[in-house]
Write a protein that holds these residues in place. Sequence first.
Motif, PDB file in Angstrom:
ATOM      1  N   UNK A  71       0.822  -1.365   0.006  1.00  0.00           N
ATOM      2  CA  UNK A  71       0.113  -0.068  -0.062  1.00  0.00           C
ATOM      3  C   UNK A  71       1.075   1.186  -0.061  1.00  0.00           C
ATOM      4  N   UNK A  72       2.015   1.313   0.543  1.00  0.00           N
ATOM      5  CA  UNK A  72       2.887   2.176   0.605  1.00  0.00           C
ATOM      6  C   UNK A  72       3.305   2.572  -0.537  1.00  0.00           C
ATOM      7  N   UNK A  73       3.907   1.709  -1.197  1.00  0.00           N
ATOM      8  CA  UNK A  73       4.302   1.864  -2.890  1.00  0.00           C
ATOM      9  C   UNK A  73       3.047   2.681  -3.721  1.00  0.00           C
ATOM     10  N   UNK A  74       2.063   1.960  -3.414  1.00  0.00           N
ATOM     11  CA  UNK A  74       0.992   2.667  -4.246  1.00  0.00           C
ATOM     12  C   UNK A  74       0.761   4.210  -3.879  1.00  0.00           C
ATOM     13  N   UNK A  75       0.609   4.377  -2.534  1.00  0.00           N
ATOM     14  CA  UNK A  75       0.675   5.799  -2.232  1.00  0.00           C
ATOM     15  C   UNK A  75       1.481   6.725  -2.726  1.00  0.00           C
ATOM     16  N   UNK A  76       3.033   6.229  -2.739  1.00  0.00           N
ATOM     17  CA  UNK A  76       4.120   6.944  -3.264  1.00  0.00           C
ATOM     18  C   UNK A  76       4.060   6.961  -4.589  1.00  0.00           C
ATOM     19  N   UNK A  77       3.469   6.137  -5.482  1.00  0.00           N
ATOM     20  CA  UNK A  77       3.669   6.220  -6.958  1.00  0.00           C
ATOM     21  C   UNK A  77       2.551   7.186  -7.096  1.00  0.00           C
ATOM     22  N   UNK A  78       1.431   7.239  -6.617  1.00  0.00           N
ATOM     23  CA  UNK A  78       0.403   8.548  -7.014  1.00  0.00           C
ATOM     24  C   UNK A  78       1.028   9.797  -6.465  1.00  0.00           C
ATOM     25  N   UNK A  79       1.873   9.904  -5.420  1.00  0.00           N
ATOM     26  CA  UNK A  79       2.742  11.029  -4.982  1.00  0.00           C
ATOM     27  C   UNK A  79       3.556  11.490  -6.003  1.00  0.00           C
ATOM     28  N   UNK A  80       4.121  10.498  -6.576  1.00  0.00           N
ATOM     29  CA  UNK A  80       5.382  10.636  -7.684  1.00  0.00           C
ATOM     30  C   UNK A  80       4.665  11.392  -8.841  1.00  0.00           C
ATOM     31  N   UNK A  81       3.318  10.870  -9.142  1.00  0.00           N
ATOM     32  CA  UNK A  81       2.573  11.389 -10.503  1.00  0.00           C
ATOM     33  C   UNK A  81       1.860  12.860 -10.145  1.00  0.00           C
ATOM     34  N   UNK A  82       2.057  13.156  -8.993  1.00  0.00           N
ATOM     35  CA  UNK A  82       1.687  14.490  -8.782  1.00  0.00           C
ATOM     36  C   UNK A  82       2.785  15.623  -8.803  1.00  0.00           C
ATOM     37  N   UNK A  83       3.789  15.438  -8.618  1.00  0.00           N
ATOM     38  CA  UNK A  83       4.992  16.173  -8.709  1.00  0.00           C
ATOM     39  C   UNK A  83       5.804  16.339  -9.870  1.00  0.00           C
ATOM     40  N   UNK A  84       6.310  17.515 -10.034  1.00  0.00           N
ATOM     41  CA  UNK A  84       7.218  17.714 -11.285  1.00  0.00           C
ATOM     42  C   UNK A  84       8.584  16.687 -11.092  1.00  0.00           C
ATOM     43  N   UNK A  85       9.518  16.934 -11.962  1.00  0.00           N
ATOM     44  CA  UNK A  85      10.685  16.174 -12.010  1.00  0.00           C
ATOM     45  C   UNK A  85      11.582  17.018 -10.687  1.00  0.00           C
TER      46      UNK A  85
END
Length: 384
Positions: free
Chosen positions: A295-309
């Motif tokens: 679940x943490x990996x899923x949350x972190x991936x959504x966070x990564x999608x939300x931010x720029x490089x």
Amino acid sequence: MEIWLSCAVSSLPPISSDLFHSYQTNYLTHFQELMDNKLLQAQVGLWNLAFGYLKTMSFKCALDLGIPDAIYNNDQPMTLSQLHSVLSIPPSKKSHLYRLMRLLTHIGFFIEKSAGACSDPVYDLTAQSRLVIQKNESANILPYVRCTLDNTWLKSSLYIGDWFMQDSKKNPFELENGCTLWEIASREPAVNKMINDGMVGSSCLFNDHIVRYGDNIFKGIESLVDVGGGKGAMAEVIAKNFPHVRCTVLDLPHVVCDNPNDGIVKFVSGDMFKYVPPANAVLLKWILHDWSNEDCIRILRRCKDAIPSREAGGKVIILEAVVGLTSTMTSDESQLLFDMLMLMVTEGEERNENDWKYLFTEAGFSSYKIICTIGFSSIIEVYP
């Protein structure tokens, strides 16, 4: 050398059998005393473990009676008689109040001061008890403490042994309540309020450190999403102290439904597993320790999608424990106790640095940096 030793030994007076027996008896007696003392100390250690819950319950009793606030409101230390009078408890309980205060003084929650000519014990607050004063707005963790001492969690601790013996995915909390913590919170307003108030209380000490290190953390950041930010206590502190940062709080509908959107913090209803609003940075405070690695990996991936490089300033800011990375032995124990709490009520855990590195790598992040450690928690920056 051998000849010299031989001569030296031969020059020693002979030891009689009675003297030898006396030496032997004294040695065995001393050895037995040492062994007995170790066993007694071991027994004392076991008593402290077996009855350790009484420290917690006595601490809870002090909060229920309002003892810290009574001393604080008096503006000076209080005698046992004064405390007994202010608390409005029956006269028959005065001697028992002394016994309660004696234990709480022993464990450092209160301090007993010299009574001078007065034979009545005199009590004052310590740094610990000042943290649960209701009027202490800058550092008051009373709501969080009350939350953790509620029967909702306490009863679940009795099921830890049963949980270990069952091949079940349900945690001890679910075994006791028949549902998850989040399900109870979504349908019972009182539990939801208790949890949200507790999260606000837990932020108070973090807020000071976020402000202290904020010049580096928020440099170049124009927008931030506080994922699972509840009532927005931390987001509001960030927005006030760093006006260039536009702050949004993302949380579940039943959490943010009563929060107005006309202030300096914007509230968004949503599910962090599905979507995180775009921003320069995402903040996760005491979120990931509630969830499994998957679940943490899923949350972190959504966070990564939300931010720029990273080149554009994108990052995820995490406030969590890094097990083994603390400043004191007391903080080490707090990390381990929190880990058992996570085992009891969630699918999560407190993680060491290797555990965090695994999550960040699996979620697709390139690097991370542990900025500082605050008590038993750390601030971690993770970069895409």
